[in-house]
Design an enzyme around this catalytic site. Structure first.
Site, PDB file in Angstrom:
ATOM      1  N   HIS A 182      30.453 -36.678 -34.357  1.00 40.53           N
ATOM      2  CA  HIS A 182      30.069 -35.844 -33.221  1.00 40.53           C
ATOM      3  C   HIS A 182      31.248 -35.533 -32.299  1.00 40.53           C
ATOM      4  O   HIS A 182      31.155 -34.641 -31.459  1.00 40.53           O
ATOM      5  CB  HIS A 182      28.916 -36.485 -32.430  1.00 40.53           C
ATOM      6  CG  HIS A 182      29.320 -37.644 -31.562  1.00 40.53           C
ATOM      7  ND1 HIS A 182      29.157 -38.965 -31.933  1.00 40.53           N
ATOM      8  CD2 HIS A 182      29.861 -37.684 -30.328  1.00 40.53           C
ATOM      9  CE1 HIS A 182      29.571 -39.752 -30.971  1.00 40.53           C
ATOM     10  NE2 HIS A 182      30.012 -38.998 -29.981  1.00 40.53           N
ATOM     11  N   ASP A 215      27.669 -40.767 -38.751  1.00 43.11           N
ATOM     12  CA  ASP A 215      28.462 -40.352 -37.595  1.00 43.11           C
ATOM     13  C   ASP A 215      29.931 -40.741 -37.768  1.00 43.11           C
ATOM     14  O   ASP A 215      30.558 -41.274 -36.856  1.00 43.11           O
ATOM     15  CB  ASP A 215      27.903 -40.950 -36.293  1.00 43.11           C
ATOM     16  CG  ASP A 215      28.424 -40.202 -35.066  1.00 43.11           C
ATOM     17  OD1 ASP A 215      28.911 -39.073 -35.218  1.00 43.11           O
ATOM     18  OD2 ASP A 215      28.354 -40.768 -33.953  1.00 43.11           O
ATOM     19  N   SER A 261      33.814 -42.636 -27.680  1.00 42.91           N
ATOM     20  CA  SER A 261      33.292 -42.377 -29.016  1.00 42.91           C
ATOM     21  C   SER A 261      34.424 -42.259 -30.033  1.00 42.91           C
ATOM     22  O   SER A 261      35.388 -41.532 -29.824  1.00 42.91           O
ATOM     23  CB  SER A 261      32.466 -41.089 -29.026  1.00 42.91           C
ATOM     24  OG  SER A 261      31.314 -41.226 -28.228  1.00 42.91           O
TER      25      SER A 261
END
Length: 384
Positions: free
Chosen positions: A119, A149, A228
């Site tokens: 993402h 992911d 992230s």
């Protein structure tokens, strides 16, 4: 003795008035002294300020020193990722690069592969990787696995290659052990936060209705937007997960963060580097979450009901059968209850159990059909 008479004929002042004038003069003198007291003190005090001595601190605590050493060793392996999107002006037809977002990542190997979250780069047209020493490189996309992911980029580092993150394991993690997260929250590069493993084997739905991400590590180490893709490390400085998501109504850290476990990363990343995509192991059956939930209510049994067996698939060779329509009603076929002794209560659990295996592995399915239970061995095939 009386005072002599005034030569001008004036009478002597009253004693009360004299006392009042004296007191007034004293008060006025005190007020004047109070007002000028700081200036008088400054005038009388020494011109040179006295020097202060530094109190010796002593040695750092053992855990502080260990944390410092961990960060200094791992810092060069963590990267800052910024993405942009190409936009074409409808009037001039010129193409502009518009900044899109930032994230984190880490060096995977000496070939220049960088691992991050899917993402982080999703929807971007280009990505730039910045190293801890300030060098920046345009990255090429190697492969992605939205189901986990995970994304792999590659940069061309010609000299002074940054070190790869040491790899650990996640199968032996315990709730309560210390963890360390390094990333770039809110663009504040190379930030270290610490915490513990709060829980294991969590599942989260993917963004924008994407597939559920399973086996996540839950931690209370502060993870914010920008973290992230950064590494989650154990106390030995080994990679045990990729920071991927937070649970927070405000969008900032609320003490609940999640990381993709390194055992999953070790299965997915080598495939992405080799083929550009991740091939999930499969049985060769078709299932449906909504219809499976309906059949569970109808029969009062948990598990995964096989809707259709793909002809020539591994499941077909093992003799599994799907559901049938008889007289307008659904007649269940085989119901998968366990894989290698592990229960599968629903479709999500089945996919998670399969994802722990590799294509070519042989698994044992505990199957029920018309009240009869049996074990079936199936060699996992490549999913589509």
């Amino acid at each position: 003795m009386t005072p002599p008479p005034d030569p001008y004929g004036r009478s002597a002042p009253d004693p009360f008035i004299r006392r009042w004038l004296f007191m007034t003069a004293c008060i006025a003198a005190l007020m004047l002294l109070w007002q000028f007291l700081p200036a008088i003190e400054a005038l009388l005090s020494p011109r040179v300020a006295s020097e202060r001595t530094v109190t010796p601190r002593g040695d750092l605590a053992a855990d502080e020193q260990a944390t410092i050493e961990l960060f200094e060793k791992a810092r060069d392996s963590v990267v800052y990722i910024s993405t942009a999107q190409w936009v074409r002006d409808v009037w001039t037809r010129n193409v502009f690069s518009v900044p899109r977002g930032t994230g984190s990542g880490f060096i995977w190997d000496d070939a220049g592969h960088v691992v991050t979250n899917f993402h982080v780069i999703q929807g971007a047209s280009e990505a730039t990787v910045k190293l801890a020493d300030g060098r920046s490189y345009r990255a090429a996309l190697v492969g992605t696995s939205p189901a986990h992911d995970i994304a792999v980029l590659k940069i061309g580092v010609g000299f002074k290659r940054p070190p790869a993150v040491p790899i650990g394991t996640s199968a032996d993690l315990k709730v309560g052990q210390k963890v360390f997260a390094i990333g770039n929250p809110f663009g504040l590069d190379w930030t270290l936060t610490t915490g513990i493993v709060s829980a294991l084997d969590r599942s989260l739905p993917g963004e924008a209705g994407g597939p559920t991400i399973d086996h996540l590590i839950q931690t209370d180490a502060a993870i914010n937007p920008g973290n992230s893709g950064g590494p989650l490390l154990d106390s030995a400085g080994r990679l045990i997960g990729i920071n991927t998501a937070i649970y927070s109504p405000s969008g900032a850290s609320a003490g609940i963060g999640f990381a993709v476990p390194v055992d999953t990363v070790m299965r997915v990343v080598p495939q992405l580097i080799k083929t550009g995509r991740y091939i999930r192991p499969a049985l060769g059956i078709e299932v449906d979450e909504d219809l499976n939930a309906h059949l569970q209510l109808l029969t009062g049994q948990k598990g995964v009901f096989v809707l259709r067996v793909i002809p020539g698939s591994a499941a077909d060779k093992a003799g599994l059968i799907g559901a049938q329509i008889v007289g307008g009603n659904i007649v269940p076929g085989d119901r998968i209850a366990r894989i290698d002794g592990q229960p599968v209560d629903d479709v999500a659990a089945l996919l998670a159990r399969l994802d722990d295996r590799n294509v070519g592995d042989v698994v044992t399915l505990s199957v029920e059909r018309s009240g009869q239970h049996r074990d079936v061995q199936v060699e996992l095939q490549a999913g589509v």
